[in-house]
Design an enzyme around this catalytic site. Structure first.
Site, PDB file in Angstrom:
ATOM      1  N   GLU A   1       0.822  -1.202   0.000  1.00  0.00           N
ATOM      2  CA  GLU A   1       0.000   0.000   0.000  1.00  0.00           C
ATOM      3  C   GLU A   1       0.864   1.262   0.000  1.00  0.00           C
ATOM      4  O   GLU A   1       0.546   2.242  -0.678  1.00  0.00           O
ATOM      5  CB  GLU A   1      -0.930   0.014   1.218  1.00  0.00           C
ATOM      6  CG  GLU A   1      -1.874  -1.171   1.289  1.00  0.00           C
ATOM      7  CD  GLU A   1      -1.325  -2.330   2.117  1.00  0.00           C
ATOM      8  OE1 GLU A   1      -2.105  -2.937   2.849  1.00  0.00           O
ATOM      9  OE2 GLU A   1      -0.097  -2.612   2.010  1.00  0.00           O
TER      10      GLU A   1
ATOM     11  N   ALA B   1      14.047 -44.277  -8.110  1.00  0.00           N
ATOM     12  CA  ALA B   1      15.475 -44.601  -8.173  1.00  0.00           C
ATOM     13  C   ALA B   1      15.644 -46.088  -8.443  1.00  0.00           C
ATOM     14  O   ALA B   1      14.767 -46.898  -8.112  1.00  0.00           O
ATOM     15  CB  ALA B   1      16.175 -44.227  -6.866  1.00  0.00           C
TER      16      ALA B   1
ATOM     17  N   TRP C   1      19.392 -38.731 -14.163  1.00  0.00           N
ATOM     18  CA  TRP C   1      18.192 -37.949 -13.894  1.00  0.00           C
ATOM     19  C   TRP C   1      17.013 -38.674 -14.514  1.00  0.00           C
ATOM     20  O   TRP C   1      17.089 -39.085 -15.688  1.00  0.00           O
ATOM     21  CB  TRP C   1      18.305 -36.543 -14.466  1.00  0.00           C
ATOM     22  CG  TRP C   1      19.424 -35.753 -13.894  1.00  0.00           C
ATOM     23  CD1 TRP C   1      20.634 -35.512 -14.463  1.00  0.00           C
ATOM     24  CD2 TRP C   1      19.429 -35.083 -12.626  1.00  0.00           C
ATOM     25  NE1 TRP C   1      21.397 -34.724 -13.648  1.00  0.00           N
ATOM     26  CE2 TRP C   1      20.674 -34.444 -12.507  1.00  0.00           C
ATOM     27  CE3 TRP C   1      18.497 -34.948 -11.598  1.00  0.00           C
ATOM     28  CZ2 TRP C   1      21.012 -33.691 -11.385  1.00  0.00           C
ATOM     29  CZ3 TRP C   1      18.837 -34.204 -10.491  1.00  0.00           C
ATOM     30  CH2 TRP C   1      20.080 -33.584 -10.394  1.00  0.00           C
TER      31      TRP C   1
ATOM     32  N   THR D   1      19.720 -38.718   1.544  1.00  0.00           N
ATOM     33  CA  THR D   1      20.017 -37.930   0.353  1.00  0.00           C
ATOM     34  C   THR D   1      21.380 -37.272   0.450  1.00  0.00           C
ATOM     35  O   THR D   1      22.137 -37.217  -0.533  1.00  0.00           O
ATOM     36  CB  THR D   1      18.927 -36.861   0.146  1.00  0.00           C
ATOM     37  OG1 THR D   1      17.670 -37.511  -0.040  1.00  0.00           O
ATOM     38  CG2 THR D   1      19.230 -35.993  -1.055  1.00  0.00           C
TER      39      THR D   1
END
Length: 383
Positions: free
Chosen positions: A57, A170, A178, A204
């Site tokens: 604003e 996987a 990938w 991971t």
């Protein structure tokens, strides 16, 4: 609100576009856009600036003033209720009252307990016409994390998944890079960029040694990185330790290691769960909410992904599916065997999008979304 006029809809959508333009920069504040209009002419517009800077604003009012325009008698379109409290900046409602518009159209109320209808009430008390609820769902979609943090004390969390058409993420030997293509990976980085925290698990980290940062996206702000590491075995030379802030949630105390990591800008948070060497995942989410985390982007292996789902910590699924079949390979998430379909975790699809050669699916927990949405089109006045 009643059926909107076409011009109201057009101006609010412009305000939403402005809010979308600051998707990566306002956290922990909400993304807000504002447009000031009189007699069909846009006088000023703007979006919320990074923390400590002016809200939408104020930017719009200054923009109008810079072009020689007064907002008196105008209509102000803003995607979130104007704030009515002193935070990092003064209350926006004070500036609006001084500008004396005739009408303020608001997409959604502000769930912040320090606002929660007070801004709307002050505008109405000054004789300004106020309407709430135009493009509510679009406004909420820009700020689910802010609303979640204010309403339930935890961030809005999405789980990013990448898999084959048969749901495999996987090979059994661990190879996963990938499955999806370059465009899908770049799109995933845009979702990283809008989050406050990118979260992964130790599996991971050990398998991929990820950096967890945002790449391929033009952003001035990198989200914090976080790792769930119940046994506190994270390698001290992991690539994600690049000098930016990293959070490590663990269930095992090792003060000496924590002190060494602290010198690398790593904060170790002890968060033991009910099971030995397991992190209390709901407690972790509460901790993140307490530390101004609006949105969490999860990229993890099947183990942590499943654990987060079982713990009720996932609000949304962000799944990229590649046009390939992997057959006997690892699944996307590890969940217990069910004896009844009634026990299945259910989400509703909200978007399907072609991204390069792949497809992005978004699905969210419908009841959680409705809980966020409830009442935002008519925020009550303060008690």
């Amino acid at each position: 609100m009643a059926d909107p006029l076409p011009q109201d809809l057009a101006h609010m959508r412009r305000a939403l576009d402005l809010a979308h333009g600051v998707l990566y920069t306002t956290s922990p504040n909400p993304r807000v856009g504002c447009v000031i209009v009189r007699d069909g002419r846009v006088l000023g517009e703007g979006a919320t600036q990074p923390p400590g800077g002016p809200h939408a604003e104020i930017v719009a009012l200054r923009n109008a003033q810079a072009h020689g325009h007064s907002a008196e008698g105008a209509t102000v379109y803003v995607t979130l209720e104007p704030c009515s409290h002193h935070g990092r900046t003064p209350p926006c409602v004070d500036a609006l009252l001084a500008a004396r518009p005739a009408r303020v159209v608001v997409a959604m109320g502000d769930p912040n307990p320090r606002v929660n209808g007070a801004g709307l009430a002050r505008l109405r008390a000054a004789g300004i016409a106020v309407e709430v609820g135009l493009c509510l769902d679009e406004a909420l979609a820009l700020n689910p994390g802010f609303v979640a943090r204010m309403r339930r004390g935890t961030p809005w969390t999405w789980l990013k998944l990448a898999a084959s058409l048969d749901g495999r993420s996987a090979l059994h030997n661990g190879v996963s890079q990938w499955i999806t293509g370059r465009e899908a990976r770049a799109d995933g980085h845009r979702w990283r960029a809008r989050s406050c925290v990118v979260l992964t698990g130790m599996g991971t980290v050990l398998a991929d040694d990820p950096r967890l940062n945002v790449r391929d996206v033009d952003t001035p702000r990198q989200p914090r990185k976080a790792v769930v590491d119940g046994r506190f075995v994270i390698p001290e030379d992991a690539r994600l330790f690049d000098g930016t802030e990293v959070l490590v949630f663990t269930a095992k105390a090792d003060p000496a290691k924590a002190e060494r990591l602290a010198r690398k800008n790593v904060k170790t948070i002890s968060m033991p769960g009910a099971e030995p060497l397991r992190v209390d995942l709901p407690g972790m989410m509460r901790w993140l909410g307490e530390h101004e985390t609006n949105e969490v982007h999860v990229e993890s292996g099947a183990g942590l992904s499943g654990a987060l789902l079982r713990a009720g910590c996932v609000d949304e699924l962000l799944a990229y599916l590649a046009p390939v079949l992997l057959g006997d390979a690892a699944g996307m998430v590890c969940l217990p065997e069910l004896e009844s379909l009634d026990a299945a975790q259910r989400f509703e699809f909200i978007e399907t999008l072609r991204v390069g050669d792949d497809v992005r699916l978004r699905a969210r927990a419908a009841q959680r979304w409705q809980a966020l949405r409830s009442g935002l089109d008519a925020a009550p006045p303060p008690a």
